[in-house]
Design a protein around this motif. Structure first.
Motif, PDB file in Angstrom:
ATOM      1  N   UNK A   1       0.337 -10.001  -0.146  1.00  0.00           N
ATOM      2  CA  UNK A   1      -0.870 -10.120   0.679  1.00  0.00           C
ATOM      3  C   UNK A   1      -1.573 -11.439   0.365  1.00  0.00           C
ATOM      4  N   UNK A   2      -1.910 -12.189   1.411  1.00  0.00           N
ATOM      5  CA  UNK A   2      -2.714 -13.402   1.224  1.00  0.00           C
ATOM      6  C   UNK A   2      -4.064 -13.205   1.919  1.00  0.00           C
ATOM      7  N   UNK A   3      -5.129 -13.398   1.166  1.00  0.00           N
ATOM      8  CA  UNK A   3      -6.471 -13.314   1.740  1.00  0.00           C
ATOM      9  C   UNK A   3      -6.962 -14.730   2.003  1.00  0.00           C
ATOM     10  N   UNK A   4      -7.094 -15.066   3.276  1.00  0.00           N
ATOM     11  CA  UNK A   4      -7.583 -16.398   3.648  1.00  0.00           C
ATOM     12  C   UNK A   4      -9.118 -16.343   3.656  1.00  0.00           C
ATOM     13  N   UNK A   5      -9.730 -17.170   2.819  1.00  0.00           N
ATOM     14  CA  UNK A   5     -11.180 -17.106   2.662  1.00  0.00           C
ATOM     15  C   UNK A   5     -11.569 -16.130   1.576  1.00  0.00           C
ATOM     16  N   UNK A   6     -10.909 -16.242   0.427  1.00  0.00           N
ATOM     17  CA  UNK A   6     -11.120 -15.291  -0.664  1.00  0.00           C
ATOM     18  C   UNK A   6     -12.441 -15.439  -1.395  1.00  0.00           C
ATOM     19  N   UNK A   7     -13.146 -16.555  -1.174  1.00  0.00           N
ATOM     20  CA  UNK A   7     -14.415 -16.745  -1.886  1.00  0.00           C
ATOM     21  C   UNK A   7     -15.613 -16.198  -1.105  1.00  0.00           C
ATOM     22  N   UNK A   8     -15.387 -15.778   0.139  1.00  0.00           N
ATOM     23  CA  UNK A   8     -16.476 -15.271   0.971  1.00  0.00           C
ATOM     24  C   UNK A   8     -16.838 -13.834   0.642  1.00  0.00           C
ATOM     25  N   UNK A   9     -17.731 -13.265   1.420  1.00  0.00           N
ATOM     26  CA  UNK A   9     -18.248 -11.923   1.114  1.00  0.00           C
ATOM     27  C   UNK A   9     -17.155 -10.850   1.205  1.00  0.00           C
TER      28      UNK A   9
ATOM     29  N   UNK B   1     -13.938 -11.398   1.543  1.00  0.00           N
ATOM     30  CA  UNK B   1     -12.806 -11.844   0.719  1.00  0.00           C
ATOM     31  C   UNK B   1     -12.923 -11.368  -0.718  1.00  0.00           C
ATOM     32  N   UNK B   2     -14.092 -11.582  -1.316  1.00  0.00           N
ATOM     33  CA  UNK B   2     -14.283 -11.172  -2.714  1.00  0.00           C
ATOM     34  C   UNK B   2     -14.228  -9.651  -2.875  1.00  0.00           C
ATOM     35  N   UNK B   3     -14.803  -8.931  -1.918  1.00  0.00           N
ATOM     36  CA  UNK B   3     -14.754  -7.466  -2.006  1.00  0.00           C
ATOM     37  C   UNK B   3     -13.320  -6.947  -1.856  1.00  0.00           C
ATOM     38  N   UNK B   4     -12.512  -7.617  -1.043  1.00  0.00           N
ATOM     39  CA  UNK B   4     -11.093  -7.241  -0.934  1.00  0.00           C
ATOM     40  C   UNK B   4     -10.363  -7.512  -2.249  1.00  0.00           C
ATOM     41  N   UNK B   5     -10.611  -8.679  -2.842  1.00  0.00           N
ATOM     42  CA  UNK B   5      -9.979  -8.999  -4.131  1.00  0.00           C
ATOM     43  C   UNK B   5     -10.349  -7.952  -5.176  1.00  0.00           C
ATOM     44  N   UNK B   6     -11.611  -7.547  -5.152  1.00  0.00           N
ATOM     45  CA  UNK B   6     -12.085  -6.524  -6.095  1.00  0.00           C
ATOM     46  C   UNK B   6     -11.334  -5.208  -5.897  1.00  0.00           C
ATOM     47  N   UNK B   7     -11.140  -4.840  -4.630  1.00  0.00           N
ATOM     48  CA  UNK B   7     -10.433  -3.588  -4.330  1.00  0.00           C
ATOM     49  C   UNK B   7      -8.976  -3.659  -4.804  1.00  0.00           C
ATOM     50  N   UNK B   8      -8.323  -4.787  -4.561  1.00  0.00           N
ATOM     51  CA  UNK B   8      -6.930  -4.931  -5.016  1.00  0.00           C
ATOM     52  C   UNK B   8      -6.857  -4.948  -6.540  1.00  0.00           C
TER      53      UNK B   8
ATOM     54  N   UNK C   1      -1.067 -10.188  -4.715  1.00  0.00           N
ATOM     55  CA  UNK C   1      -2.172 -10.730  -3.931  1.00  0.00           C
ATOM     56  C   UNK C   1      -2.431 -12.185  -4.299  1.00  0.00           C
ATOM     57  N   UNK C   2      -2.607 -13.023  -3.285  1.00  0.00           N
ATOM     58  CA  UNK C   2      -3.054 -14.395  -3.485  1.00  0.00           C
ATOM     59  C   UNK C   2      -4.223 -14.631  -2.542  1.00  0.00           C
ATOM     60  N   UNK C   3      -4.989 -15.695  -2.797  1.00  0.00           N
ATOM     61  CA  UNK C   3      -6.088 -15.984  -1.868  1.00  0.00           C
ATOM     62  C   UNK C   3      -6.239 -17.485  -1.680  1.00  0.00           C
TER      63      UNK C   3
ATOM     64  N   UNK D   1     -12.797 -13.097 -12.962  1.00  0.00           N
ATOM     65  CA  UNK D   1     -12.683 -11.726 -12.442  1.00  0.00           C
ATOM     66  C   UNK D   1     -11.262 -11.425 -11.956  1.00  0.00           C
ATOM     67  N   UNK D   2     -10.599 -12.446 -11.405  1.00  0.00           N
ATOM     68  CA  UNK D   2      -9.270 -12.204 -10.813  1.00  0.00           C
ATOM     69  C   UNK D   2      -8.220 -13.167 -11.370  1.00  0.00           C
ATOM     70  N   UNK D   3      -7.973 -13.104 -12.690  1.00  0.00           N
ATOM     71  CA  UNK D   3      -7.075 -14.087 -13.303  1.00  0.00           C
ATOM     72  C   UNK D   3      -5.632 -13.979 -12.817  1.00  0.00           C
ATOM     73  N   UNK D   4      -5.246 -12.801 -12.301  1.00  0.00           N
ATOM     74  CA  UNK D   4      -3.834 -12.603 -11.923  1.00  0.00           C
ATOM     75  C   UNK D   4      -3.531 -12.983 -10.481  1.00  0.00           C
ATOM     76  N   UNK D   5      -4.576 -13.317  -9.722  1.00  0.00           N
ATOM     77  CA  UNK D   5      -4.345 -13.650  -8.309  1.00  0.00           C
ATOM     78  C   UNK D   5      -4.290 -15.168  -8.130  1.00  0.00           C
TER      79      UNK D   5
END
Length: 323
Positions: free
Chosen positions: A6-14, A16-23, A33-35, A49-53
Motif C-alpha cells: 500500500x502506498x499512501x500519497x500525501x502521508x503527512x496530511x490529516x 494520511x497520518x491517521x491512515x499510517x497510524x491505523x496501519x 506500507x509506504x508513503x 512514529x512510523x520508522x518502518x514505513x
C-alpha cells in the motif's frame, strides 16, 4: 498469501497520518506500507512514529519521485491518494497549482505504466463537487462545482474514470477528529470551535451552510474495508464512487451548539450569521449534505454520529494533554 503493498500519497496530511497510524496499529498485519510527502524535511515526530514505513519525496505536479517507489518499494497493490491543495481560498488564489496538484495526471500515468492495471486507486474527492442547491446529494447527481477547489476535484474524478480501470472515489465531507501524530499547522474544526467558545467571547457561525461532517476513524475504516474487499476479490475490478459523509446534516451553528453542549460552554456565545454577510474570498456551496445510503450498504458500516465524533475528538485531546 502475499502481503499487500500500500502506498499512501500525501502521508503527512490529516487523513494520511491517521491512515499510517491505523496501519502501524495492525502490528505489521497483512500490508507493506509506504508513503509519499512533498514537505521536506519530514517532521521528526512523523519519522519517529512510523520508522518502518519508507517515505518517498514526490512532486505531484511533475511526477518526480514515482519512479523511485517502483524501484525501491515495487509496484503497489493499492494507492490511496490523499494529497491535495484543499483550502478553497488558496485554490481560488492559485488556480494553476490547484489544478496541477488536485488533478492527479502524474499519478494516473504512473499507475497506467504497470502491467495488467492491477493496482487499486482509492482517491479522496470532496462534497464540494456538488453545486449546493439541495439537500442529500446522491452519487449519480450532476457535479457542478462553484469554486476552483470543487472544479479541480470534478476534473480529477473525470480523469480517473476516463483513464483508469480500477478505482474507488470517496467524496469526503468536512473531517473531524483528533490531532495527528505530527500536529498540523491548520485549525481542526472541532478543536477550533472548542477553543473559541472556551474564551467566553461571542463567535459568529453560519446558520445557512450545510455539511455532513465525517469522523476520521470512519474514513480510515472505509479505506481499510475497500482495501480488504479488493484483496479478496477475484476479478480485481472496482469502479466505485461513494459519498463519504457522516449521518448528520448540520449547519456551522448546529456544529458549534453540539461542541458547546458536550463541553458545557455557554450556547448564547454562538451568534447566527448568514454566509451572504461575509466575504471569504471564495464562493462556498450552501447545502452539500450527502445521502450516504450507498456507503452504508456497500461497506456495511454504521457511521459515527456527529455528537459522538465530537465527544471522541475532545476526549482524545484531553488525554494527550495529560500524557
Amino acid at each position: 498469501m502475499e502481503k499487500t503493498k500500500v502506498v499512501i500519497v500525501g502521508g503527512t496530511g490529516y487523513l494520511g497520518q491517521h491512515l499510517l497510524q491505523a496501519f502501524a496499529g495492525k502490528n505489521g498485519g497483512d500490508q507493506y506500507v509506504a508513503f509519499t510527502h512533498h514537505s521536506s524535511p519530514l517532521p521528526h515526530l512523523l519519522l519517529d512514529a512510523f520508522p518502518h514505513f519508507p517515505a518517498f519525496p514526490v512532486d505531484l505536479k511533475s511526477g518526480l519521485g514515482f519512479a523511485s517507489i517502483s524501484q525501491d518499494f515495487g509496484q503497489p497493490d493499492v494507492v490511496v491518494n490523499c494529497a491535495a491543495l484543499s483550502v478553497p481560498r488558496v485554490c481560488e488564489q492559485d488556480p494553476d497549482s490547484a489544478m496541477s496538484i488536485n488533478v492527479p495526471c502524474s499519478l494516473v500515468n504512473w499507475l497506467s505504466s504497470f502491467e495488467r492495471n492491477k493496482t487499486l486507486l482509492i482517491h479522496l474527492s470532496t462534497d464540494q463537487v456538488y453545486q449546493g442547491l439541495k439537500s442529500f446529494y446522491k452519487e449519480e447527481d450532476e457535479t457542478v462545482a462553484v469554486n476552483v477547489y470543487g472544479k479541480s476535484k470534478v476534473a480529477a474524478e473525470l480523469l480517473i474514470k476516463e483513464k483508469y480501470q480500477n478505482f474507488a472515489i470517496l467524496r469526503s465531507s468536512i473531517i473531524i477528529g483528533p490531532q495527528t501524530v505530527s500536529p498540523l499547522p491548520k485549525n481542526l474544526p472541532i478543536q477550533w470551535m472548542d477553543s473559541v467558545l472556551q474564551k467566553g467571547d461571542a463567535v459568529e457561525f453560519f446558520h445557512d451552510e450545510y455539511r455532513c461532517p465525517i469522523y476520521i476513524k470512519d474514513l480510515v475504516s472505509i479505506t481499510l474495508k475497500l482495501i480488504d474487499r479488493w484483496v479478496v476479490s477475484e476479478d480485481k475490478q472496482m469502479r466505485l464512487v461513494l459519498n463519504a459523509g457522516g449521518p448528520d446534516r448540520l449547519s456551522r451553528v448546529q456544529m458549534a451548539q453540539v461542541v458547546a453542549e458536550v463541553r458545557g460552554h455557554d450556547p448564547s456565545l454562538i451568534k447566527h450569521v448568514s454566509t451572504s454577510s461575509v466575504d471569504r474570498g471564495v464562493v462556498s456551496p450552501a447545502d452539500i449534505s450527502m445521502d450516504i445510503t450507498k456507503l452504508i450498504q456497500t461497506l456495511k458500516i454504521s457511521p459515527t454520529s456527529f455528537k459522538d465524533g465530537v465527544r471522541l475528538t475532545l476526549e482524545s485531546e484531553s488525554h494527550s494533554h495529560i500524557l
